[in-house]
Design a protein around this motif. Structure first.
Motif, PDB file in Angstrom:
ATOM      1  N   LYS A   1      -1.471   0.520  -3.842  1.00 59.04           N
ATOM      2  CA  LYS A   1      -2.724   0.072  -3.223  1.00 59.04           C
ATOM      3  C   LYS A   1      -3.186   1.019  -2.133  1.00 59.04           C
ATOM      4  O   LYS A   1      -4.363   1.149  -1.850  1.00 59.04           O
ATOM      5  CB  LYS A   1      -2.557  -1.341  -2.663  1.00 59.04           C
ATOM      6  CG  LYS A   1      -2.368  -2.370  -3.762  1.00 59.04           C
ATOM      7  CD  LYS A   1      -2.558  -3.789  -3.290  1.00 59.04           C
ATOM      8  CE  LYS A   1      -2.334  -4.785  -4.429  1.00 59.04           C
ATOM      9  NZ  LYS A   1      -1.006  -5.463  -4.298  1.00 59.04           N
TER      10      LYS A   1
ATOM     11  N   PRO B   1      -4.877   1.075   3.570  1.00 61.80           N
ATOM     12  CA  PRO B   1      -5.126   0.407   2.278  1.00 61.80           C
ATOM     13  C   PRO B   1      -6.615   0.282   1.947  1.00 61.80           C
ATOM     14  O   PRO B   1      -6.983   0.228   0.776  1.00 61.80           O
ATOM     15  CB  PRO B   1      -4.491  -0.971   2.460  1.00 61.80           C
ATOM     16  CG  PRO B   1      -3.555  -0.849   3.605  1.00 61.80           C
ATOM     17  CD  PRO B   1      -4.141   0.198   4.502  1.00 61.80           C
ATOM     18  N   SER B   2      -7.478   0.277   2.969  1.00 61.15           N
ATOM     19  CA  SER B   2      -8.901   0.164   2.622  1.00 61.15           C
ATOM     20  C   SER B   2      -9.530   1.545   2.439  1.00 61.15           C
ATOM     21  O   SER B   2     -10.417   1.723   1.621  1.00 61.15           O
ATOM     22  CB  SER B   2      -9.648  -0.624   3.677  1.00 61.15           C
ATOM     23  OG  SER B   2      -9.973   0.181   4.754  1.00 61.15           O
TER      24      SER B   2
ATOM     25  N   TYR C   1      -5.837  -5.240   5.908  1.00 61.52           N
ATOM     26  CA  TYR C   1      -6.089  -5.101   4.476  1.00 61.52           C
ATOM     27  C   TYR C   1      -4.820  -5.300   3.646  1.00 61.52           C
ATOM     28  O   TYR C   1      -4.825  -5.921   2.617  1.00 61.52           O
ATOM     29  CB  TYR C   1      -6.675  -3.715   4.174  1.00 61.52           C
ATOM     30  CG  TYR C   1      -8.054  -3.542   4.738  1.00 61.52           C
ATOM     31  CD1 TYR C   1      -8.260  -2.782   5.880  1.00 61.52           C
ATOM     32  CD2 TYR C   1      -9.150  -4.163   4.144  1.00 61.52           C
ATOM     33  CE1 TYR C   1      -9.522  -2.633   6.412  1.00 61.52           C
ATOM     34  CE2 TYR C   1     -10.421  -4.015   4.664  1.00 61.52           C
ATOM     35  CZ  TYR C   1     -10.595  -3.258   5.801  1.00 61.52           C
ATOM     36  OH  TYR C   1     -11.844  -3.117   6.342  1.00 61.52           O
ATOM     37  N   ALA C   2      -3.688  -4.723   4.117  1.00 62.36           N
ATOM     38  CA  ALA C   2      -2.456  -4.723   3.298  1.00 62.36           C
ATOM     39  C   ALA C   2      -2.020  -6.138   2.934  1.00 62.36           C
ATOM     40  O   ALA C   2      -1.505  -6.373   1.861  1.00 62.36           O
ATOM     41  CB  ALA C   2      -1.338  -3.998   4.036  1.00 62.36           C
TER      42      ALA C   2
ATOM     43  N   CYS D   1       3.473  -3.705  -5.011  1.00 60.00           N
ATOM     44  CA  CYS D   1       2.654  -2.522  -5.268  1.00 60.00           C
ATOM     45  C   CYS D   1       1.872  -2.056  -4.042  1.00 60.00           C
ATOM     46  O   CYS D   1       0.783  -1.517  -4.170  1.00 60.00           O
ATOM     47  CB  CYS D   1       1.688  -2.770  -6.427  1.00 60.00           C
ATOM     48  SG  CYS D   1       2.485  -3.205  -7.951  1.00 60.00           S
TER      49      CYS D   1
END
Ligand SMILES: Nc1ncnc2c1ncn2[C@@H]1O[C@H](COP(=O)(O)OP(=O)(O)OP(=O)(O)O)[C@@H](O)[C@H]1O
Ligand SMILES: Nc1ncnc2c1ncn2[C@@H]1O[C@H](COP(=O)(O)OP(=O)(O)OP(=O)(O)O)[C@@H](O)[C@H]1O
Ligand SMILES: [Mg+2]
Ligand SMILES: [Mg+2]
Lengths: 259, 259
Positions: free
Chosen positions: A47, A226-227, B155-156, A43
């Motif tokens: 995300k 992603p953040s 992050y990922a 996913c």
């Protein structure tokens, strides 16, 4: 009628998900309608937009399992990107991951039938695949018109291009005669590394006109997606990464227009 | 008696193969015998030592298929690294990749039986796994004493640690009660990226004493391993990457000695 493009590489961490998110966003910003479909059970795509399975009752897993109308599994990503939609993977556990694998194994054409129902509403549909060539990637190659292969600008990821080409040729022969090459994209090109120029030359020498002119540089701002939970053009338009994906979107659209 | 350690992450490109090669080499340089086993059908490990399937008649695929003595599938990597051996994957085509997957599916304990026969000759055995949690990684978790998870300092890749932990707990409950955590290793920490300090703090806050003190920095010299066809300590001992893997080897050996 939309083009269905699978983003594929057996090599991990080469920028498949980052390309789906950022290229999708840039193309949608230039007045085209884009759908992103997350096929990776990790996913990663969900995300990147902060989509939790709890917020999206229906995603790809439910569409494969319950056969409801695909439109129910599609969500607008953000009001600031009105022409960008996502069909999240929606897998929450290893049990659901096993179910997902089983549904695809039993009927590899199912994904194709789901996407067919929404294809006419989009100009581009990108399928974000996991780092493997068996299912779900195999089903993606059966469904798509062409495939895009990110190649990290390093020795390790060059070696795995051959496998992707062979797999695609097999799918073309057995299941999907229309399957073509959308292009090879050099990613994470690091100016500091001594090998960058040589690796780019080798990639262009081997894959020739199938390699996009645009090269995506290594840019830590891209790793923040992603953040930040949005594409890089939404939070750092002047970064090298954002500029490169905008340039890539322009290169693709001018190629489509036959310029 | 050797420790059998699987290097695992569903997230791609986080440094699984690089850690197997460089940590394995550094530990073997400090008077321990080390075996590296390539489980990834991409043969990334083989490529880091320039091993072509044509040079090694027997590798993991043949051992699984033909049941010959495992010693026949083990090769010394280089005279300069006398205590480092490799069991290559030896997969040359998609057909062999399918056969490999089938052999493991039919008998997930087979890998365990093969490794058991050579375990006593090594102090450490590292299994390099592909970016997935089903086979061959599942078979590796069944066979090993503990697992090492590289976490790219971004992050990922943080988000996918939960899946590895859950998968390992399932294997521990169903197949392998001795399965423990060898450690979590922060890799590719980039001083230029603003998020590095925060990501490291989050990883240590979440995984606490299971995170190695040593952090592997992002260092382009490490990305040259597949073209140099040797570990980084063999060609650039003073690089940040080499120093970090030497420090990690020392941290692991002093931990084993109960220091
Ligand atoms: N051009 C770039 N510069 C710097 N970092 C990047 C770049 N592109 C991607 N990244 C970062 O590198 C990591 C790997 O990228 P990404 O997750 O997109 O690869 P992937 O091929 O989808 O990985 P997987 O094989 O696990 O699906 C991520 O942390 C991402 O944020
Ligand atoms: N600390 C580091 N600094 C810079 N580059 C690195 C570092 N560690 C690994 N690399 C490079 O990053 C890429 C990914 O590393 P590697 O292939 O070891 O990851 P992996 O987890 O084994 O990938 P896969 O998921 O495909 O098996 C490779 O090109 C490698 O050379
Ligand atoms: Mg991905
Ligand atoms: Mg690897």
């Amino acid at each position: 009628m939309g083009q269905l493009i699978a983003i594929v590489s057996q090599k991990g961490g080469v920028g498949k998900t980052s390309t789906a998110v950022n290229l999708g966003a840039c193309i949608s910003a230039i007045k085209r309608r884009v759908l992103l479909v997350g096929l990776d059970p990790q996913c990663g795509l969900d995300k990147c937009f902060g989509i939790e399975p709890s917020q999206t009752p229906i995603g790809l897993l439910e569409l494969l399992r319950d056969g409801v109308s695909p439109a129910k599994g599609i969500y607008q990503v953000s009001p600031r990107l009105p022409r960008l939609d996502i069909m999240p993977t929606n897998i929450r556990s290893s049990a659901e991951e096993a179910l997902y694998a089983d549904l695809l194994q039993r009927d590899p054409q199912k994904l194709n039938r789901i996407i067919d129902q929404v294809k006419s509403q989009y100009d581009f549909i990108f399928l974000d695949c996991p780092p493997r060539l068996d299912n779900p990637t195999y089903s993606a190659l059966i469904a798509c018109d062409s495939y895009l292969v990110p190649i990290q600008c390093e020795y390790a990821s060059m070696a795995t291009v051959g496998r992707v080409l062979r797999s695609a040729l097999e799918v073309k022969r057995l299941h999907n005669t229309k399957l073509g090459i959308f292009g090879f994209l050099v990613t994470m090109a690091d100016k500091r590394a001594g090998f960058t120029v040589k690796v780019v030359q080798e990639i262009r020498g081997y894959l020739r006109e199938h390699v996009f002119k645009t090269i995506i540089p290594r840019d830590p701002r891209l790793a923040e997606v992603p953040s930040k939970q949005q594409p890089v053009i939404a939070y750092e338009l002047q970064s090298p990464g954002a500029k490169a994906y905008i340039q890539l979107a322009r290169e693709i659209l001018s190629r489509e227009a036959g310029v």
